[in-house]
Design a protein around this motif. Structure first.
Motif, PDB file in Angstrom:
ATOM      1  N   GLN A   1      42.428 -13.807   0.685  1.00 25.43           N
ATOM      2  CA  GLN A   1      42.042 -15.100  -0.039  1.00 25.43           C
ATOM      3  C   GLN A   1      40.903 -14.957  -0.753  1.00 25.43           C
ATOM      4  O   GLN A   1      39.820 -14.122  -0.415  1.00 25.43           O
ATOM      5  CB  GLN A   1      41.892 -15.967   1.127  1.00 25.43           C
ATOM      6  CG  GLN A   1      43.223 -16.218   2.054  1.00 25.43           C
ATOM      7  CD  GLN A   1      43.741 -17.370   2.047  1.00 25.43           C
ATOM      8  OE1 GLN A   1      44.094 -18.184   1.274  1.00 25.43           O
ATOM      9  NE2 GLN A   1      44.125 -17.706   3.428  1.00 25.43           N
TER      10      GLN A   1
ATOM     11  N   ARG B   1      37.929 -17.497  -3.440  1.00 28.14           N
ATOM     12  CA  ARG B   1      37.448 -18.930  -4.172  1.00 28.14           C
ATOM     13  C   ARG B   1      37.486 -18.616  -5.509  1.00 28.14           C
ATOM     14  O   ARG B   1      37.208 -17.757  -6.165  1.00 28.14           O
ATOM     15  CB  ARG B   1      35.986 -19.024  -3.650  1.00 28.14           C
ATOM     16  CG  ARG B   1      35.745 -19.079  -2.156  1.00 28.14           C
ATOM     17  CD  ARG B   1      34.407 -19.501  -1.668  1.00 28.14           C
ATOM     18  NE  ARG B   1      34.282 -19.645  -0.449  1.00 28.14           N
ATOM     19  CZ  ARG B   1      33.959 -18.491   0.371  1.00 28.14           C
ATOM     20  NH1 ARG B   1      33.882 -17.321   0.051  1.00 28.14           N
ATOM     21  NH2 ARG B   1      33.748 -18.833   1.784  1.00 28.14           N
TER      22      ARG B   1
ATOM     23  N   THR C   1      41.226 -29.843  -8.816  1.00 29.07           N
ATOM     24  CA  THR C   1      40.655 -29.929  -7.288  1.00 29.07           C
ATOM     25  C   THR C   1      39.357 -29.595  -7.049  1.00 29.07           C
ATOM     26  O   THR C   1      38.597 -29.801  -6.313  1.00 29.07           O
ATOM     27  CB  THR C   1      41.616 -29.035  -6.486  1.00 29.07           C
ATOM     28  OG1 THR C   1      41.094 -27.629  -6.731  1.00 29.07           O
ATOM     29  CG2 THR C   1      42.824 -29.316  -6.390  1.00 29.07           C
ATOM     30  N   GLY C   2      38.509 -29.036  -8.526  1.00 33.68           N
ATOM     31  CA  GLY C   2      37.280 -28.353  -8.241  1.00 33.68           C
ATOM     32  C   GLY C   2      37.448 -26.898  -7.570  1.00 33.68           C
ATOM     33  O   GLY C   2      38.560 -26.293  -7.601  1.00 33.68           O
ATOM     34  N   PRO C   3      36.763 -26.867  -6.297  1.00 38.42           N
ATOM     35  CA  PRO C   3      36.774 -25.357  -5.544  1.00 38.42           C
ATOM     36  C   PRO C   3      38.117 -25.448  -5.139  1.00 38.42           C
ATOM     37  O   PRO C   3      38.732 -26.256  -4.701  1.00 38.42           O
ATOM     38  CB  PRO C   3      35.975 -25.609  -4.497  1.00 38.42           C
ATOM     39  CG  PRO C   3      34.625 -26.573  -4.978  1.00 38.42           C
ATOM     40  CD  PRO C   3      35.251 -27.603  -5.861  1.00 38.42           C
ATOM     41  N   LEU C   4      38.534 -23.981  -5.093  1.00 38.09           N
ATOM     42  CA  LEU C   4      39.785 -23.740  -4.763  1.00 38.09           C
ATOM     43  C   LEU C   4      40.042 -22.399  -3.783  1.00 38.09           C
ATOM     44  O   LEU C   4      39.369 -21.580  -4.114  1.00 38.09           O
ATOM     45  CB  LEU C   4      40.792 -23.654  -5.867  1.00 38.09           C
ATOM     46  CG  LEU C   4      42.156 -23.184  -6.026  1.00 38.09           C
ATOM     47  CD1 LEU C   4      42.967 -24.439  -5.804  1.00 38.09           C
ATOM     48  CD2 LEU C   4      42.482 -22.362  -7.151  1.00 38.09           C
ATOM     49  N   LEU C   5      40.875 -22.450  -2.835  1.00 32.48           N
ATOM     50  CA  LEU C   5      40.929 -21.222  -1.991  1.00 32.48           C
ATOM     51  C   LEU C   5      42.198 -20.892  -2.242  1.00 32.48           C
ATOM     52  O   LEU C   5      43.278 -21.543  -2.001  1.00 32.48           O
ATOM     53  CB  LEU C   5      40.914 -21.412  -0.431  1.00 32.48           C
ATOM     54  CG  LEU C   5      41.001 -20.435   0.593  1.00 32.48           C
ATOM     55  CD1 LEU C   5      39.572 -19.368   0.364  1.00 32.48           C
ATOM     56  CD2 LEU C   5      40.973 -20.837   2.054  1.00 32.48           C
ATOM     57  N   GLY C   6      42.522 -19.785  -2.550  1.00 31.80           N
ATOM     58  CA  GLY C   6      43.778 -19.254  -3.167  1.00 31.80           C
ATOM     59  C   GLY C   6      43.942 -17.875  -2.701  1.00 31.80           C
ATOM     60  O   GLY C   6      43.128 -17.066  -2.405  1.00 31.80           O
ATOM     61  N   MET C   7      45.314 -17.423  -3.120  1.00 36.56           N
ATOM     62  CA  MET C   7      45.433 -15.944  -2.531  1.00 36.56           C
ATOM     63  C   MET C   7      45.618 -14.933  -3.736  1.00 36.56           C
ATOM     64  O   MET C   7      45.697 -15.454  -4.955  1.00 36.56           O
ATOM     65  CB  MET C   7      47.063 -15.891  -2.073  1.00 36.56           C
ATOM     66  CG  MET C   7      47.368 -16.628  -1.010  1.00 36.56           C
ATOM     67  SD  MET C   7      49.122 -16.856  -0.377  1.00 36.56           S
ATOM     68  CE  MET C   7      49.893 -17.826  -1.914  1.00 36.56           C
TER      69      MET C   7
ATOM     70  N   TYR D   1      46.865 -20.923  -5.384  1.00 34.68           N
ATOM     71  CA  TYR D   1      47.189 -22.035  -4.174  1.00 34.68           C
ATOM     72  C   TYR D   1      48.540 -22.657  -4.770  1.00 34.68           C
ATOM     73  O   TYR D   1      48.662 -23.809  -5.405  1.00 34.68           O
ATOM     74  CB  TYR D   1      45.922 -23.183  -4.140  1.00 34.68           C
ATOM     75  CG  TYR D   1      45.996 -23.920  -3.097  1.00 34.68           C
ATOM     76  CD1 TYR D   1      47.167 -24.456  -2.334  1.00 34.68           C
ATOM     77  CD2 TYR D   1      44.828 -24.452  -2.696  1.00 34.68           C
ATOM     78  CE1 TYR D   1      47.180 -25.223  -1.119  1.00 34.68           C
ATOM     79  CE2 TYR D   1      44.669 -25.319  -1.570  1.00 34.68           C
ATOM     80  CZ  TYR D   1      45.841 -25.670  -0.909  1.00 34.68           C
ATOM     81  OH  TYR D   1      45.672 -26.475   0.215  1.00 34.68           O
TER      82      TYR D   1
ATOM     83  N   LEU E   1      53.086 -22.466   0.704  1.00 32.62           N
ATOM     84  CA  LEU E   1      51.879 -22.012   1.361  1.00 32.62           C
ATOM     85  C   LEU E   1      52.514 -21.857   2.829  1.00 32.62           C
ATOM     86  O   LEU E   1      52.311 -20.822   3.471  1.00 32.62           O
ATOM     87  CB  LEU E   1      50.702 -22.721   1.416  1.00 32.62           C
ATOM     88  CG  LEU E   1      49.552 -21.979   1.706  1.00 32.62           C
ATOM     89  CD1 LEU E   1      48.940 -20.984   0.641  1.00 32.62           C
ATOM     90  CD2 LEU E   1      48.391 -23.070   1.827  1.00 32.62           C
TER      91      LEU E   1
ATOM     92  N   VAL F   1      37.085 -13.822   0.484  1.00 30.65           N
ATOM     93  CA  VAL F   1      36.882 -14.461   1.684  1.00 30.65           C
ATOM     94  C   VAL F   1      37.498 -13.223   2.875  1.00 30.65           C
ATOM     95  O   VAL F   1      38.798 -13.581   2.937  1.00 30.65           O
ATOM     96  CB  VAL F   1      37.720 -15.795   1.914  1.00 30.65           C
ATOM     97  CG1 VAL F   1      37.454 -16.245   3.202  1.00 30.65           C
ATOM     98  CG2 VAL F   1      37.183 -16.963   0.824  1.00 30.65           C
ATOM     99  N   PRO F   2      36.721 -12.588   3.318  1.00 32.59           N
ATOM    100  CA  PRO F   2      37.295 -11.661   4.027  1.00 32.59           C
ATOM    101  C   PRO F   2      37.850 -12.180   5.479  1.00 32.59           C
ATOM    102  O   PRO F   2      37.541 -13.168   5.809  1.00 32.59           O
ATOM    103  CB  PRO F   2      36.226 -10.530   4.426  1.00 32.59           C
ATOM    104  CG  PRO F   2      34.663 -11.504   4.275  1.00 32.59           C
ATOM    105  CD  PRO F   2      35.198 -12.507   3.357  1.00 32.59           C
TER     106      PRO F   2
END
Lengths: 478, 478
Positions: B276, B278, B284-290, B324, B330, B477-478
């Protein structure tokens, strides 16, 4: 007193409940149903004034105050005295300080998780490990070494998890013993730990899937949860913690042992909401959840440790939480991770807006590695079942409240025991009291292992231990 | 021919479309609208017979066949000849083999991603890196060194991403140059790379958030997606890959360089769906994705590399995907990870069941590290906008189809170019053709960085690089 409900205990003293979130709400409903206590002797303390309807509905007292390190002693002096009970059910107030006060004033105490004043961490300064709950729990338990502690009981961390899961674990161990022909009649901690060892239990997961969802769509930036959003945020950004079993061959990357205390757990030095692991629940089968630090898994690790005569650890199962929260909560946590763990500015509790579609909180323990592979025992409670108790109750809050009810009864029956965790008390009576509020108690063996269906071509060589499915390296998703 | 629609090209030859999933469906609709080709000269080949209504609706030919390594040459011999076009839009058929055939038979070719026969991987046997797309792309591009290749054009990996994002990246670089007063008139690859270097671009994310959702709830075990579920599964279990920038100070854990080829990318040796990062999108603004492996990010890394006279690499941005997907996708991927990456037994394409509530696929490039921090440019297309094109079209498939349409026009206009990627073609014309189907083209600067709002007490010391926000260690994001 309502004739429909069993009365498990009666209590003449005063009860002060700090906090009135969803859990406190459900707990209060159950306490007034099942403990003969005058509502007028029960006071609910909240930061913001609560609806006058509450007093009218339940007949309890309410007071409004912000509890701080400076004023908590004065507040407790005013509200409680020897023989009374303090029920601490809110975030951001130090369990340690309240417990120390209660033990030295002969007041019984209970909470559903160990809390701290905002921003306070323990352990060595500048060491990320200091954020581990391990240190907070150790510090609270150290209060027990004080003789004065025996003046009252402080039952720490007793809700659903931590709490009920300790009772399920004991029930599960006895079931496995029965089903594998192992004679078992444990009474002491040492005997319970010896039973787990004899059964060759390698792994205890607290595994949970919450499928409750709202009728409305979540707005970007709003942190939603089926219990305290602030509480989930708070624990999700702590380092992941794992009670570390004696069968483990290899520490995970980023993991550290602790230098002080019993050394029964490791910290995985990243916020728990970024640490994922595989487990299993009856509702969904295989489950990917977060390894969020939780008191019960640290407690299991200590309680189920076997030492030899030289004091060396010879047995301990690996114990941790695997939490797949409500979809909205998971999406909220994704935003938290994306935003560098910034505290959410807006929160929403999912409660009366939850869809009546069988949304379920399924929470229990997966006990694995023994002769029958793995056994799951726990509660599977739907939103519809929970709502029978009243408005502003959901499956999650009712499960926690059921544990609190059992704990309150225990405190009233055992008011001079010092620091107590759920592992220390009679699980049979606790489950009997809680069970009517837990929906279906599921008890099921599964042949699932964390190596099930593994396509070894998809994972790097060395990423798994094909010889022992219950190694943490098979469970952990790095 | 429908007078409402611009005709961008006309084509007398035959077109064979392999596959008729959601992307092929939308692409066919756009091709028949905007390219003057006789529907009777267009053939759709599918594994299972398709609805006769299709022939009636669009007037195209259909044939049913399972394409295999053994029969693909015979099928192509039967269907196509010199000057015709093969459009490969299905998973599980080797792009390499089809391209090699087409180049040696004077047939033009296009696909929207590089595919392989089931189970085939390249690179060194027994080395997990062999699963990296890097090797597949390198192998396909090697076909270009054949003189015979100039007999036709093979436009590889040209849908939305890969595809459109290459055009957005070029448009974005020119916008940033304009807004920072940097003179820019690049034509060659070297000039484009030099522009990126001059602008001090450190990072190019392909960032995507898909908020489309179904009216129905997903059933456990069913893998859902807004485009080919099999396709998403296939790429999500490949190792994560990142075009590796020259500004990076530290390789992430689990990352490996490649020993062969241009060495422009690294593999993070875990399935991409567990890796993952950022990023940021306007929605959405900030995004956590693969960080899922994708051809375009490998292509960017090569295209935007600057070498000195000695042939040493002196500049390259870090390029990767941050995806995302739709919430159902997901959740499906969580099940895949929980189940040790087992191939889903049941799949569902979200298409006509998608709720009409503004569900959006927002896909573009975040170009960052330059004088104005970060710039996002891309398409934000709602389900309602997509449905105007026809039934069985969603936002995702229409975005891909828009890229394919632009590519088809380019092929017809440039039929003798050998192996081509989207970075090689005129982005202005491509975007002009695609834009009517891309909803809102968003172009926005943001002051977001992957260090924004960072609470340094929550992350372990050393986990971040506070001196350079655009280091991969801040993004990952480890």
């Amino acid at each position: 007193m309502d004739e429909r409900y069993s009365m498990y205990a009666s209590f003449e003293g005063r009860v002060l409940i700090i906090g009135y979130g969803s859990v406190a709400r459900a707990a209060l409903l159950l306490i007034l149903r099942h403990i003969a206590v005058s509502p007028g002797r029960v006071t609910v303390l909240t930061r913001n004034p609560i609806d006058a309807a509450l007093q009218k509905e339940l007949g309890v007292q309410t007071i409004t105050a912000t509890v701080t390190p400076e004023n908590y002693q004065q507040i407790l002096d005013d509200q409680l005295g020897e023989g009374d009970i303090l029920l601490h059910l809110t975030a951001g107030i130090s369990s340690y300080d309240l417990i120390a006060y209660c033990l030295s004033h002969g007041i019984c105490y209970m909470d559903a998780s160990l809390e701290e004043w905002p921003g306070v961490v323990h352990g060595e300064k500048g060491d990320y490990r200091a954020r581990c709950d391990y240190y907070n729990r150790m510090r609270v338990r150290s209060l027990d070494s004080n003789d004065a502690s025996r003046r009252s009981t402080a039952f720490i961390a007793n809700g659903a998890n931590p709490g009920l899961v300790s009772y399920f674990l004991k029930a599960g161990l006895l079931d496995i013993a029965r089903d594998t022909g192992v004679p078992a009649n444990p009474h002491t901690r040492e005997e319970w730990a010896a039973l787990a060892e004899m059964l060759q239990v390698k792994v205890v997961h607290v595994s949970e899937r919450d499928t409750q969802r709202s009728v409305t769509s979540r707005t970007k930036g709003v942190f939603r949860n089926t219990w305290s959003p602030e509480g989930l945020y708070g624990e999700a950004v702590l380092p992941a913690e794992v009670g570390w079993g004696t069968h483990e061959k290899e520490l995970p990357k980023d993991a550290k042992l602790h230098d002080t205390g019993t050394g029964s757990a490791i910290g995985i030095l990243r916020p728990g909401c970024t640490v994922q692991a595989r487990s299993w629940v009856p509702l969904t089968g295989p489950l990917l959840g977060m390894v969020i630090s939780h008191n019960e898994t640290l407690a299991f690790a200590d309680y189920y440790t076997v030492r030899n005569d030289a004091g060396e650890v010879v047995y301990r199962p690996t114990c941790h939480y695997v939490y797949y929260p409500a979809d909205d909560a998971l999406a909220s946590l994704r935003e938290v991770v994306a935003s560098n763990f910034e505290r959410p500015r807006e929160t929403e509790l999912l409660i009366d807006d939850i869809v009546s579609d069988g949304g379920t909180d399924e929470l229990g323990v997966l006990i694995a590695g023994h002769a029958k592979n793995a056994y799951w025992i726990g509660t599977s409670l739907t939103i519809e079942e929970a709502r029978k108790v009243g408005m502003q109750v959901n499956a999650t809050s009712l499960q926690v409240a059921a544990g609190i009810l059992a704990g309150m009864v225990w405190i009233i029956e055992h008011p001079h025991e010092g620091i107590i965790e759920a592992d220390d008390v009679d699980h049979v009576r606790a489950l009997a009291i809680a069970a009517p509020y837990l929906g279906t108690i599921k008890k099921v063996y599964t042949d699932w292992t964390p190596l099930a269906h593994l396509d070894t071509s998809i994972v790097p060589r060395g990423d798994r231990d094909l010889d022992d499915p219950w190694q943490f390296k098979n469970i952990y998703v790095p």
